[in-house]
Design a protein around this motif. Sequence first.
Motif, short mmCIF file in Angstrom:
data_model
loop_
_atom_site.label_atom_id
_atom_site.label_comp_id
_atom_site.label_asym_id
_atom_site.label_seq_id
_atom_site.Cartn_x
_atom_site.Cartn_y
_atom_site.Cartn_z
N VAL A 191 0.84 -1.20 0.00
CA VAL A 191 0.00 0.00 0.00
C VAL A 191 0.87 1.25 0.00
O VAL A 191 0.62 2.21 -0.73
N ASN A 192 1.91 1.25 0.82
CA ASN A 192 2.82 2.39 0.86
C ASN A 192 3.53 2.58 -0.47
O ASN A 192 3.75 3.71 -0.92
N ALA A 193 3.91 1.45 -1.12
CA ALA A 193 4.60 1.54 -2.42
C ALA A 193 3.70 2.17 -3.47
O ALA A 193 4.17 2.94 -4.31
N ARG A 194 2.41 1.86 -3.43
CA ARG A 194 1.49 2.47 -4.39
C ARG A 194 1.40 3.98 -4.21
O ARG A 194 1.34 4.73 -5.18
N LEU A 195 1.37 4.41 -2.96
CA LEU A 195 1.13 5.82 -2.69
C LEU A 195 2.38 6.67 -2.73
O LEU A 195 2.33 7.83 -3.15
N SER A 196 3.52 6.11 -2.29
CA SER A 196 4.71 6.96 -2.20
C SER A 196 5.99 6.29 -2.68
O SER A 196 7.06 6.87 -2.54
N GLY A 197 5.89 5.11 -3.25
CA GLY A 197 7.07 4.47 -3.82
C GLY A 197 7.57 3.29 -3.01
O GLY A 197 7.31 3.18 -1.81
N ARG A 198 8.30 2.41 -3.70
CA ARG A 198 8.90 1.27 -3.02
C ARG A 198 9.90 1.76 -1.97
O ARG A 198 10.45 2.84 -2.08
N THR A 199 10.16 0.91 -1.00
CA THR A 199 11.12 1.25 0.04
C THR A 199 12.53 0.86 -0.39
O THR A 199 12.79 -0.30 -0.70
N PRO A 200 13.49 1.81 -0.46
CA PRO A 200 13.32 3.25 -0.26
C PRO A 200 13.11 3.97 -1.59
O PRO A 200 13.57 3.51 -2.62
N THR A 201 12.41 5.09 -1.55
CA THR A 201 12.24 5.95 -2.74
C THR A 201 12.65 7.37 -2.37
O THR A 201 12.28 7.87 -1.31
N TYR A 202 13.42 7.98 -3.28
CA TYR A 202 13.89 9.36 -3.07
C TYR A 202 13.30 10.26 -4.15
O TYR A 202 13.20 9.87 -5.31
N SER A 203 12.91 11.44 -3.72
CA SER A 203 12.33 12.42 -4.62
C SER A 203 13.35 13.51 -4.90
O SER A 203 13.81 14.19 -3.97
N ALA A 204 13.70 13.65 -6.17
CA ALA A 204 14.69 14.65 -6.58
C ALA A 204 13.99 15.76 -7.36
O ALA A 204 13.42 15.51 -8.43
N ILE A 205 13.98 16.96 -6.82
CA ILE A 205 13.42 18.12 -7.52
C ILE A 205 14.52 18.73 -8.37
O ILE A 205 15.63 19.00 -7.88
N ILE A 206 14.20 18.95 -9.64
CA ILE A 206 15.22 19.37 -10.61
C ILE A 206 15.08 20.86 -10.93
O ILE A 206 13.97 21.35 -11.15
N ASP A 207 16.21 21.54 -10.93
CA ASP A 207 16.25 22.91 -11.43
C ASP A 207 16.23 22.85 -12.96
O ASP A 207 17.23 22.53 -13.59
N VAL A 208 15.07 23.12 -13.54
CA VAL A 208 14.90 22.93 -14.97
C VAL A 208 15.60 24.04 -15.75
O VAL A 208 15.41 25.22 -15.48
N THR A 209 16.41 23.63 -16.73
CA THR A 209 17.07 24.61 -17.60
C THR A 209 16.60 24.46 -19.04
O THR A 209 16.24 25.43 -19.69
N SER A 210 16.60 23.23 -19.54
CA SER A 210 16.22 23.06 -20.95
C SER A 210 15.31 21.85 -21.14
O SER A 210 15.33 21.21 -22.18
N VAL A 211 14.51 21.51 -20.12
CA VAL A 211 13.67 20.32 -20.22
C VAL A 211 12.52 20.52 -21.21
O VAL A 211 11.87 19.57 -21.61
N ALA A 212 12.26 21.76 -21.60
CA ALA A 212 11.18 21.99 -22.54
C ALA A 212 11.50 21.49 -23.94
O ALA A 212 10.62 21.30 -24.76
N GLY A 213 12.77 21.27 -24.24
CA GLY A 213 13.13 20.80 -25.56
C GLY A 213 12.78 19.34 -25.77
O GLY A 213 12.97 18.51 -24.88
N MET A 214 12.27 19.01 -26.96
CA MET A 214 11.83 17.65 -27.23
C MET A 214 13.01 16.67 -27.16
O MET A 214 12.91 15.61 -26.55
N GLN A 215 14.11 17.02 -27.79
CA GLN A 215 15.26 16.11 -27.80
C GLN A 215 15.78 15.86 -26.39
O GLN A 215 16.13 14.73 -26.04
N THR A 216 15.81 16.91 -25.58
CA THR A 216 16.27 16.75 -24.20
C THR A 216 15.36 15.82 -23.42
O THR A 216 15.82 14.94 -22.68
#
Length: 389
Positions: free
Chosen positions: A47-72
């Motif tokens: 149940v926990n894996a469904r809601l927040s990820g398998r143990t352990p799961t880490y959430s990485a917030i990315i400083d977006v620079t060029s993610v809008a590009g299709m190739q990237t």
Amino acid sequence: MIRMIVKDLRINPLRTGLTALSMFIGIVALIAGVLVGTLGRDYLEAVNARLSGRTPTYSAIIDVTSVAGMQTTMTLQERLAHFEPGSASAQYHLNDLAIWASSGDGGLEIRHVAVTVTDAERTRVMPAPIIEGAWLTAADKPATLETVVNENARQYVHDGTITLARTGNPQQVPARVNGVIVDGADEPVIYVNAAALQRYWPQAWTPDGLTILVHPDAGVDDRHAKTALDDLLADVGAGSVSSWNRSDNADEYEQVIDFLQLGVIVTAMLLLAVSAIGMINIGLAGIEQRSHELLIRRALGATRASIAAQVIGSSVLLSLIIALAAVLISASLVWMVPWMMPADSPLEPPAYPYTAAMIAAGASVATSLIGSLAPAIKAIRLQPALALR
């Protein structure tokens, strides 16, 4: 001696049956207790894996620079699909993405339900049973604009499609619904294929942010996983990690699991103790009933060792027979469990607890041995002269 022991078990069927029932309950209870404890742990983890990820799961917030590009974006998703330290999935934040659905007066209006723009790797980090259809297509394979919905979002599916829209924009785009999943969420959630969205509706591709969920393989340190992700982002040119936090909420249920396992162990020990006490009582009562028979055997020359072997041997033999029967019956019941589990169950079919079964069988023999000591001591203390009275 074996023939005498077998014959001894047949002398009093009621006593033998009660002893057998006591042993059977103790063995099955121990196996069931361990199985329930294991299933309880697996259920909480699933149940926990469904809601927040398998143990352990880490959430990485990315400083977006060029993610809008299709190739990237395509390169990033292909690289995440082969993330060596574990499993990784990208989740793009598109705040203006919504759906068109029926309004109360029969017309159509924009509905702001939860729309998650993600990739095919998400279910490797946050597993969700598929009850209909299939999950999203991998980024390196051709696919139309596609979605997957959870059970609560079925109401928005019409003719196998969902109509996507953007806040403040009259444009409507139909997206095929690949399947239906059980993700544990209480609200409607729609999962959109990020690569397909960017390819077939580029006007809607305005990401406000990017979060990457990482589940390191067993034995992989989270710092190593973070370093590998930083290197990947640098190679792709998709920004850098600005925040790295554990997000699977395992700490919230680990204490519950520990308490559950302790309760199972204590319960199993109490059941075995009750079984041993029951056997001692039944054994002592049996000696009282058979005292005349045992006295005659002693008077005819039977040694104290043979009397003790007869009393103890009958209990041990009975325990072996009951242990085998209990293991076979419990194995049959466990084998039937997958057939009774619903399709949306978060649990995998349970494996038979062989270790617990062996411990239970051994405990049964030990219990029968301990439980027959008191009756055996009482039997060998009988005085042969009493047989003449």
